[in-house]
Design a protein around this motif. Structure first.
Motif, PDB file in Angstrom:
ATOM      1  N   ASP A  20     -10.316  -6.604  -1.375  1.00 24.17           N
ATOM      2  CA  ASP A  20      -9.553  -6.321  -2.593  1.00 24.17           C
ATOM      3  C   ASP A  20      -9.294  -4.832  -2.753  1.00 24.17           C
ATOM      4  O   ASP A  20      -8.219  -4.427  -3.190  1.00 24.17           O
ATOM      5  CB  ASP A  20     -10.288  -6.853  -3.820  1.00 24.17           C
ATOM      6  CG  ASP A  20     -10.269  -8.377  -3.886  1.00 24.17           C
ATOM      7  OD1 ASP A  20      -9.454  -8.990  -3.169  1.00 24.17           O
ATOM      8  OD2 ASP A  20     -11.069  -8.939  -4.649  1.00 24.17           O
ATOM      9  N   ARG A  21     -10.277  -4.008  -2.405  1.00 19.07           N
ATOM     10  CA  ARG A  21     -10.069  -2.554  -2.486  1.00 19.07           C
ATOM     11  C   ARG A  21      -8.978  -2.105  -1.521  1.00 19.07           C
ATOM     12  O   ARG A  21      -8.135  -1.276  -1.864  1.00 19.07           O
ATOM     13  CB  ARG A  21     -11.376  -1.816  -2.169  1.00 19.07           C
ATOM     14  CG  ARG A  21     -12.335  -1.743  -3.326  1.00 19.07           C
ATOM     15  CD  ARG A  21     -13.464  -0.774  -3.031  1.00 19.07           C
ATOM     16  NE  ARG A  21     -14.210  -1.080  -1.820  1.00 19.07           N
ATOM     17  CZ  ARG A  21     -15.259  -1.892  -1.756  1.00 19.07           C
ATOM     18  NH1 ARG A  21     -15.688  -2.478  -2.849  1.00 19.07           N
ATOM     19  NH2 ARG A  21     -15.873  -2.101  -0.613  1.00 19.07           N
ATOM     20  N   GLU A  22      -8.975  -2.658  -0.309  1.00 16.54           N
ATOM     21  CA  GLU A  22      -7.943  -2.297   0.670  1.00 16.54           C
ATOM     22  C   GLU A  22      -6.561  -2.740   0.191  1.00 16.54           C
ATOM     23  O   GLU A  22      -5.579  -2.016   0.344  1.00 16.54           O
ATOM     24  CB  GLU A  22      -8.265  -2.917   2.019  1.00 16.54           C
ATOM     25  CG  GLU A  22      -9.476  -2.302   2.688  1.00 16.54           C
ATOM     26  CD  GLU A  22      -9.912  -3.062   3.925  1.00 16.54           C
ATOM     27  OE1 GLU A  22      -9.265  -4.069   4.289  1.00 16.54           O
ATOM     28  OE2 GLU A  22     -10.915  -2.646   4.524  1.00 16.54           O
ATOM     29  N   ARG A  23      -6.500  -3.925  -0.402  1.00 14.68           N
ATOM     30  CA  ARG A  23      -5.218  -4.429  -0.915  1.00 14.68           C
ATOM     31  C   ARG A  23      -4.718  -3.535  -2.051  1.00 14.68           C
ATOM     32  O   ARG A  23      -3.543  -3.164  -2.089  1.00 14.68           O
ATOM     33  CB  ARG A  23      -5.385  -5.862  -1.414  1.00 14.68           C
ATOM     34  CG  ARG A  23      -4.098  -6.472  -1.914  1.00 14.68           C
ATOM     35  CD  ARG A  23      -4.286  -7.899  -2.377  1.00 14.68           C
ATOM     36  NE  ARG A  23      -4.724  -8.733  -1.271  1.00 14.68           N
ATOM     37  CZ  ARG A  23      -5.803  -9.540  -1.324  1.00 14.68           C
ATOM     38  NH1 ARG A  23      -6.528  -9.605  -2.403  1.00 14.68           N
ATOM     39  NH2 ARG A  23      -6.128 -10.279  -0.294  1.00 14.68           N
ATOM     40  N   ALA A  24      -5.597  -3.150  -2.958  1.00 12.26           N
ATOM     41  CA  ALA A  24      -5.210  -2.273  -4.066  1.00 12.26           C
ATOM     42  C   ALA A  24      -4.788  -0.902  -3.555  1.00 12.26           C
ATOM     43  O   ALA A  24      -3.833  -0.307  -4.064  1.00 12.26           O
ATOM     44  CB  ALA A  24      -6.374  -2.133  -5.049  1.00 12.26           C
ATOM     45  N   GLU A  29      -0.497   2.970  -2.785  1.00 10.59           N
ATOM     46  CA  GLU A  29       0.264   3.869  -1.906  1.00 10.59           C
ATOM     47  C   GLU A  29       1.751   3.559  -1.965  1.00 10.59           C
ATOM     48  O   GLU A  29       2.590   4.465  -1.993  1.00 10.59           O
ATOM     49  CB  GLU A  29      -0.237   3.765  -0.468  1.00 10.59           C
ATOM     50  CG  GLU A  29      -1.572   4.424  -0.229  1.00 10.59           C
ATOM     51  CD  GLU A  29      -2.090   4.199   1.186  1.00 10.59           C
ATOM     52  OE1 GLU A  29      -1.378   3.565   2.005  1.00 10.59           O
ATOM     53  OE2 GLU A  29      -3.210   4.652   1.470  1.00 10.59           O
ATOM     54  N   ILE A  30       2.091   2.273  -1.999  1.00 15.45           N
ATOM     55  CA  ILE A  30       3.500   1.880  -2.104  1.00 15.45           C
ATOM     56  C   ILE A  30       4.086   2.402  -3.413  1.00 15.45           C
ATOM     57  O   ILE A  30       5.204   2.925  -3.446  1.00 15.45           O
ATOM     58  CB  ILE A  30       3.644   0.342  -2.006  1.00 15.45           C
ATOM     59  CG1 ILE A  30       3.346  -0.120  -0.577  1.00 15.45           C
ATOM     60  CG2 ILE A  30       5.032  -0.109  -2.434  1.00 15.45           C
ATOM     61  CD1 ILE A  30       3.222  -1.616  -0.433  1.00 15.45           C
ATOM     62  N   ALA A  31       3.326   2.277  -4.500  1.00 15.45           N
ATOM     63  CA  ALA A  31       3.815   2.750  -5.798  1.00 15.45           C
ATOM     64  C   ALA A  31       3.993   4.260  -5.810  1.00 15.45           C
ATOM     65  O   ALA A  31       4.916   4.769  -6.459  1.00 15.45           O
ATOM     66  CB  ALA A  31       2.845   2.327  -6.902  1.00 15.45           C
ATOM     67  N   GLN A  32       3.137   4.994  -5.096  1.00 12.20           N
ATOM     68  CA  GLN A  32       3.272   6.445  -5.047  1.00 12.20           C
ATOM     69  C   GLN A  32       4.452   6.865  -4.182  1.00 12.20           C
ATOM     70  O   GLN A  32       5.178   7.799  -4.514  1.00 12.20           O
ATOM     71  CB  GLN A  32       1.992   7.085  -4.523  1.00 12.20           C
ATOM     72  CG  GLN A  32       0.845   6.991  -5.497  1.00 12.20           C
ATOM     73  CD  GLN A  32      -0.466   7.467  -4.895  1.00 12.20           C
ATOM     74  OE1 GLN A  32      -0.524   7.814  -3.717  1.00 12.20           O
ATOM     75  NE2 GLN A  32      -1.509   7.465  -5.697  1.00 12.20           N
ATOM     76  N   LEU A  85      -2.380  -4.120  -9.201  1.00 18.35           N
ATOM     77  CA  LEU A  85      -2.866  -3.605  -7.922  1.00 18.35           C
ATOM     78  C   LEU A  85      -2.343  -2.202  -7.656  1.00 18.35           C
ATOM     79  O   LEU A  85      -2.993  -1.402  -6.991  1.00 18.35           O
ATOM     80  CB  LEU A  85      -2.443  -4.523  -6.774  1.00 18.35           C
ATOM     81  CG  LEU A  85      -3.262  -5.779  -6.565  1.00 18.35           C
ATOM     82  CD1 LEU A  85      -2.604  -6.659  -5.506  1.00 18.35           C
ATOM     83  CD2 LEU A  85      -4.678  -5.449  -6.169  1.00 18.35           C
ATOM     84  N   MET A  86      -1.179  -1.884  -8.192  1.00 16.45           N
ATOM     85  CA  MET A  86      -0.599  -0.554  -8.004  1.00 16.45           C
ATOM     86  C   MET A  86      -1.271   0.489  -8.876  1.00 16.45           C
ATOM     87  O   MET A  86      -1.000   1.678  -8.745  1.00 16.45           O
ATOM     88  CB  MET A  86       0.895  -0.590  -8.304  1.00 16.45           C
ATOM     89  CG  MET A  86       1.684  -1.348  -7.301  1.00 16.45           C
ATOM     90  SD  MET A  86       3.426  -1.324  -7.773  1.00 16.45           S
ATOM     91  CE  MET A  86       4.086  -2.468  -6.601  1.00 16.45           C
ATOM     92  N   GLY A  87      -2.133   0.055  -9.786  1.00 16.10           N
ATOM     93  CA  GLY A  87      -2.841   0.995 -10.639  1.00 16.10           C
ATOM     94  C   GLY A  87      -2.022   1.489 -11.813  1.00 16.10           C
ATOM     95  O   GLY A  87      -2.296   2.544 -12.368  1.00 16.10           O
ATOM     96  N   ILE A  88      -1.014   0.713 -12.208  1.00 15.55           N
ATOM     97  CA  ILE A  88      -0.182   1.098 -13.336  1.00 15.55           C
ATOM     98  C   ILE A  88      -0.960   0.833 -14.627  1.00 15.55           C
ATOM     99  O   ILE A  88      -1.491  -0.255 -14.827  1.00 15.55           O
ATOM    100  CB  ILE A  88       1.146   0.308 -13.337  1.00 15.55           C
ATOM    101  CG1 ILE A  88       1.879   0.513 -12.014  1.00 15.55           C
ATOM    102  CG2 ILE A  88       2.011   0.682 -14.517  1.00 15.55           C
ATOM    103  CD1 ILE A  88       2.201   1.945 -11.691  1.00 15.55           C
TER     104      ILE A  88
END
Length: 101
Positions: A20-24, A29-32, A85-88
């Motif tokens: 789950d940490r790797e997926r997040a 990274e994609i969001a950044q 997951l993107m941390g938004i």
């Protein structure tokens, strides 16, 4: 050989936590790299829209299809999971909603 139940459970949940940490990390990274992806996912998933509800009055002239409601709810659920997951944060999501109005 005896296996401890606690040791087995720790192994199972530790592996999932790592995954789950790797997926997040990937999605953040994609969001950044591509900030517009968050807006695209929110728009396509219907996160920024008010969800439809089945009207309580059965004599409504335009009945709502329950299958369509379930499909839209599934899309919205997936979009919310990807956004999280993107941390938004909630604040950033509120900013997206205000920008879309």
């Amino acid at each position: 050989m005896s296996l401890s139940r606690v040791a087995v459970l720790r192994g199972i949940f530790a592996w999932r936590g790592r995954r789950d940490r790797e997926r997040a990390r990937r999605w953040s990274e994609i969001a950044q790299l591509h900030p517009d992806v968050v807006d695209d996912i929110a728009t396509l998933g219907g996160v920024l829209q008010v969800p439809h509800e089945i009207p309580p009055d059965p004599s409504d002239p335009q009945p709502v299809d329950p299958c369509r409601l379930a499909f839209e709810a599934g899309q919205r659920d997936l979009a919310v999971k990807l956004i999280s997951l993107m941390g938004i944060t909630n604040y950033e999501l509120d900013q997206l909603m205000e920008a879309s109005e």
